[in-house]
Motif scaffolding. Structure first.
Motif, PDB file in Angstrom:
ATOM      1  N   ALA A 120       0.835  -1.200   0.000  1.00 15.35           N
ATOM      2  CA  ALA A 120       0.000   0.000   0.000  1.00 15.35           C
ATOM      3  C   ALA A 120       0.871   1.251   0.000  1.00 15.35           C
ATOM      4  N   GLY A 121       0.527   2.200  -0.858  1.00 18.09           N
ATOM      5  CA  GLY A 121       1.346   3.404  -0.980  1.00 18.09           C
ATOM      6  C   GLY A 121       2.680   3.087  -1.624  1.00 18.09           C
ATOM      7  N   CYS A 122       2.629   2.410  -2.771  1.00 21.49           N
ATOM      8  CA  CYS A 122       3.856   1.870  -3.390  1.00 21.49           C
ATOM      9  C   CYS A 122       4.684   2.924  -4.110  1.00 21.49           C
ATOM     10  N   SER A 123       4.120   4.129  -4.314  1.00 21.43           N
ATOM     11  CA  SER A 123       4.836   5.207  -4.990  1.00 21.43           C
ATOM     12  C   SER A 123       5.314   4.748  -6.374  1.00 21.43           C
ATOM     13  N   THR A 124       6.545   5.074  -6.745  1.00 18.73           N
ATOM     14  CA  THR A 124       7.047   4.762  -8.085  1.00 18.73           C
ATOM     15  C   THR A 124       7.527   3.323  -8.225  1.00 18.73           C
ATOM     16  N   GLY A 125       7.386   2.520  -7.180  1.00 14.19           N
ATOM     17  CA  GLY A 125       7.553   1.078  -7.324  1.00 14.19           C
ATOM     18  C   GLY A 125       8.894   0.476  -6.982  1.00 14.19           C
ATOM     19  N   GLU A 126       9.863   1.291  -6.557  1.00 19.23           N
ATOM     20  CA  GLU A 126      11.177   0.726  -6.273  1.00 19.23           C
ATOM     21  C   GLU A 126      11.123  -0.399  -5.240  1.00 19.23           C
ATOM     22  N   GLU A 127      10.306  -0.206  -4.198  1.00 17.33           N
ATOM     23  CA  GLU A 127      10.238  -1.223  -3.155  1.00 17.33           C
ATOM     24  C   GLU A 127       9.429  -2.443  -3.593  1.00 17.33           C
ATOM     25  N   ILE A 151      -2.379   6.204  -4.514  1.00 17.52           N
ATOM     26  CA  ILE A 151      -3.442   7.144  -4.854  1.00 17.52           C
ATOM     27  C   ILE A 151      -3.180   7.831  -6.183  1.00 17.52           C
ATOM     28  N   ASN A 152      -1.925   7.874  -6.583  1.00 21.84           N
ATOM     29  CA  ASN A 152      -1.493   8.716  -7.703  1.00 21.84           C
ATOM     30  C   ASN A 152      -1.254   7.895  -8.969  1.00 21.84           C
ATOM     31  N   GLU A 153      -2.052   8.141 -10.003  1.00 18.36           N
ATOM     32  CA  GLU A 153      -1.935   7.398 -11.257  1.00 18.36           C
ATOM     33  C   GLU A 153      -0.603   7.653 -11.956  1.00 18.36           C
ATOM     34  N   ALA A 154      -0.076   8.864 -11.831  1.00 15.24           N
ATOM     35  CA  ALA A 154       1.180   9.200 -12.517  1.00 15.24           C
ATOM     36  C   ALA A 154       2.343   8.375 -11.980  1.00 15.24           C
ATOM     37  N   VAL A 155       2.441   8.253 -10.662  1.00 14.07           N
ATOM     38  CA  VAL A 155       3.549   7.465 -10.106  1.00 14.07           C
ATOM     39  C   VAL A 155       3.321   5.964 -10.336  1.00 14.07           C
ATOM     40  N   LEU A 156       2.063   5.550 -10.375  1.00 11.60           N
ATOM     41  CA  LEU A 156       1.764   4.147 -10.681  1.00 11.60           C
ATOM     42  C   LEU A 156       2.244   3.767 -12.078  1.00 11.60           C
ATOM     43  N   GLN A 157       2.075   4.693 -13.018  1.00 16.57           N
ATOM     44  CA  GLN A 157       2.526   4.421 -14.386  1.00 16.57           C
ATOM     45  C   GLN A 157       4.031   4.252 -14.433  1.00 16.57           C
ATOM     46  N   ARG A 158       4.744   5.060 -13.666  1.00 16.29           N
ATOM     47  CA  ARG A 158       6.199   4.909 -13.602  1.00 16.29           C
ATOM     48  C   ARG A 158       6.569   3.564 -12.995  1.00 16.29           C
ATOM     49  N   ALA A 159       5.806   3.136 -12.002  1.00 16.67           N
ATOM     50  CA  ALA A 159       6.057   1.828 -11.397  1.00 16.67           C
ATOM     51  C   ALA A 159       5.821   0.706 -12.400  1.00 16.67           C
ATOM     52  N   LYS A 160       4.749   0.820 -13.174  1.00 20.07           N
ATOM     53  CA  LYS A 160       4.446  -0.190 -14.191  1.00 20.07           C
ATOM     54  C   LYS A 160       5.550  -0.275 -15.245  1.00 20.07           C
ATOM     55  N   ASP A 161       6.123   0.876 -15.590  1.00 21.95           N
ATOM     56  CA  ASP A 161       7.151   0.906 -16.626  1.00 21.95           C
ATOM     57  C   ASP A 161       8.435   0.213 -16.176  1.00 21.95           C
ATOM     58  N   GLY A 162       8.745   0.302 -14.876  1.00 16.43           N
ATOM     59  CA  GLY A 162       9.970  -0.327 -14.372  1.00 16.43           C
ATOM     60  C   GLY A 162      11.240   0.276 -14.924  1.00 16.43           C
ATOM     61  N   ILE A 163      11.232   1.580 -15.170  1.00 14.32           N
ATOM     62  CA  ILE A 163      12.400   2.296 -15.701  1.00 14.32           C
ATOM     63  C   ILE A 163      12.808   3.357 -14.687  1.00 14.32           C
ATOM     64  N   PHE A 164      14.051   3.265 -14.213  1.00 18.00           N
ATOM     65  CA  PHE A 164      14.505   4.144 -13.152  1.00 18.00           C
ATOM     66  C   PHE A 164      15.835   4.799 -13.537  1.00 18.00           C
ATOM     67  N   PRO A 165      16.144   5.960 -12.946  1.00 15.99           N
ATOM     68  CA  PRO A 165      17.395   6.653 -13.296  1.00 15.99           C
ATOM     69  C   PRO A 165      18.629   5.792 -13.032  1.00 15.99           C
ATOM     70  N   LEU A 166      19.513   5.759 -13.992  1.00 10.13           N
ATOM     71  CA  LEU A 166      20.718   4.941 -13.870  1.00 10.13           C
ATOM     72  C   LEU A 166      21.615   5.438 -12.735  1.00 10.13           C
ATOM     73  N   ASN A 167      21.563   6.754 -12.464  1.00 10.05           N
ATOM     74  CA  ASN A 167      22.453   7.300 -11.431  1.00 10.05           C
ATOM     75  C   ASN A 167      22.050   6.902 -10.013  1.00 10.05           C
ATOM     76  N   THR A 168      20.915   6.200  -9.854  1.00 10.90           N
ATOM     77  CA  THR A 168      20.528   5.701  -8.531  1.00 10.90           C
ATOM     78  C   THR A 168      20.971   4.261  -8.309  1.00 10.90           C
ATOM     79  N   MET A 169      21.518   3.629  -9.337  1.00 12.62           N
ATOM     80  CA  MET A 169      21.823   2.207  -9.236  1.00 12.62           C
ATOM     81  C   MET A 169      22.968   1.895  -8.267  1.00 12.62           C
TER      82      MET A 169
END
Length: 287
Positions: A120-127, A151-169
Motif C-alpha cells: 500500500a502506498g507503493c509510490s514509483t515502485g522501487e520497493e 493514490i497517484n496514477e502518474a507514479v503508478l505508471q512509472r512503477a508499471k514501466d519499471g524504468i529508473f534513473p541509472l544514477n541511482t543504481m
C-alpha cells in the motif's frame, strides 16, 4: 517596542497562523468535494510544507489563490497531487528491514501454497521491485501475487514501466547487498542511456492499481501487507482508520510491515498482533 505594540505583534502573528490553517482546511475541503481526493486528515505540518511549495511553484502568494486555481484548472490539481503524494523511496530502502524479512518472514511464507501481498502506498515502485527480487531469490515469486497500490496514477505508471534513473543504481546496489541479496544486482536490469530498465519478469506477478487509503475499503485478504513510511504523514484519527483497514484485510497469522517511525503500539488493533521484529516494525496477526 512598547508592551502594547509587542502584544499586538504577537496577536498578528497568531492571526496569520490561524488564517493559514483556515485556508489550508478550505483548500483540502474543496479538493475533496470537487475531485474526491481526501487529504483532510493528513498531518498539518506536512500539508503546510507541500501546499506552500505548490503556491510558490505556481507563481502565487496565498493558499486561497492556489485554491481558486486548483478548482478551475485540473492540470494544477495534478501537479499538487504529485506534491501531496509521498514519493520518497529507493530500492531496498532500509536494508535491514529486507534482511529481517528474509530471516523471519520467508520461512513462514514457505508454508503457504499461495501468497497474496499488498504493498500500500507503493509510490514509483522501487520497493515493489525490491520485494519481487527477494521473493525470486527465495524461489517464492512464482506462487506470490503482489498488489501494488497508490493514490497517484502518474507514479503508478512509472512503477508499471519499471524504468529508473541509472544514477541511482549505485545506491540501490549497496542497499541490495546490505539487504542480503544473494545474486548480482546488475543482472536485474539493462542500462540504456541514462536509465535502468528492469526485467519484465519481475512484474509478471504484480498488479498495479489505484487505491486511496483514506476513502477506499478493503479489496482482498492478504498474507502480507506493507505500508512503510506513509502513516507518519497522517493524523492520529486517519492512522487509526488505516490500521483498521489493514486488520480487516489481513489473513490470520498474516504479516504487517511498517516504517521505522511507525507503530501499532497505541492503536486499537494492537492486541491483534504480536511483534515479529520490534526494531524493523514487523508484526504478525494472532487474533
Amino acid at each position: 517596542m512598547s508592551a502594547s505594540n509587542a502584544s499586538i505583534a504577537t496577536l498578528d502573528e497568531s492571526g496569520k497562523h490561524d488564517l493559514e490553517r483556515i485556508e489550508i482546511k478550505l483548500l483540502m475541503e474543496g479538493i475533496y468535494r470537487h475531485y474526491g481526493f481526501d487529504f483532510r486528515d493528513y498531518s498539518m505540518p506536512s500539508l503546510k510544507r507541500r501546499v506552500w511549495k505548490r503556491v510558490y511553484a505556481e507563481g502565487l502568494t496565498t493558499v486561497s489563490g492556489l485554491q481558486e486555481k486548483i478548482l478551475h484548472d485540473p492540470a494544477c490539481m495534478e501537479r499538487l497531487l504529485l506534491d501531496l503524494s509521498i514519493n520518497t523511496t529507493a530500492m531496498f530502502r532500509d536494508p535491514t528491514f529486507y534482511l529481517r524479512f528474509r530471516e523471519k518472514v520467508v520461512p513462514l511464507l514457505r508454508t503457504y501454497p499461495f501468497v497474496r501481498i499488498w504493498h500500500a502506498g507503493c509510490s514509483t515502485g522501487e520497493e515493489v521491485y525490491s520485494m519481487a527480487m527477494l521473493l525470486q531469490e527465495e524461489k517464492l515469486l512464482d506462487r506470490c501475487r503482489i498488489y501494488a497500490t497508490d493514490i497517484n496514477e502518474a507514479v503508478l505508471q512509472r512503477a508499471k514501466d519499471g524504468i529508473f534513473p541509472l544514477n541511482t543504481m549505485q545506491e540501490n546496489t549497496s542497499n541490495y547487498i546490505a539487504a542480503g541479496g544473494n545474486g548480482t544486482f546488475s543482472e536485474y536490469y539493462t542500462a540504456r542511456y541514462d536509465y535502468a530498465i528492469f526485467r519484465p519478469s519481475l512484474r509478471e506477478n504484480v498488479v498495479f492499481a489505484q487505491h486511496n487509503l483514506v476513502t477506499d475499503s478493503s479489496f482482498n485478504h492478504f498474507n502480507v501487507i506493507f505500508c512503510r513510511n506513509v502513516l507518519i504523514y497522517f493524523n492520529n484519527a486517519l492512522q487509526e482508520r488505516v490500521q483498521r483497514l489493514f486488520l480487516d484485510s489481513m489473513e490470520m497469522f498474516g504479516i504487517l510491515g511498517l516504517g521505522k517511525k511507525e507503530t501499532i503500539r497505541y492503536s486499537s488493533v494492537a492486541d491483534n498482533y504480536e511483534e515479529l521484529d520490534a526494531e524493523e516494525r514487523l508484526y504478525r496477526r494472532v487474533r
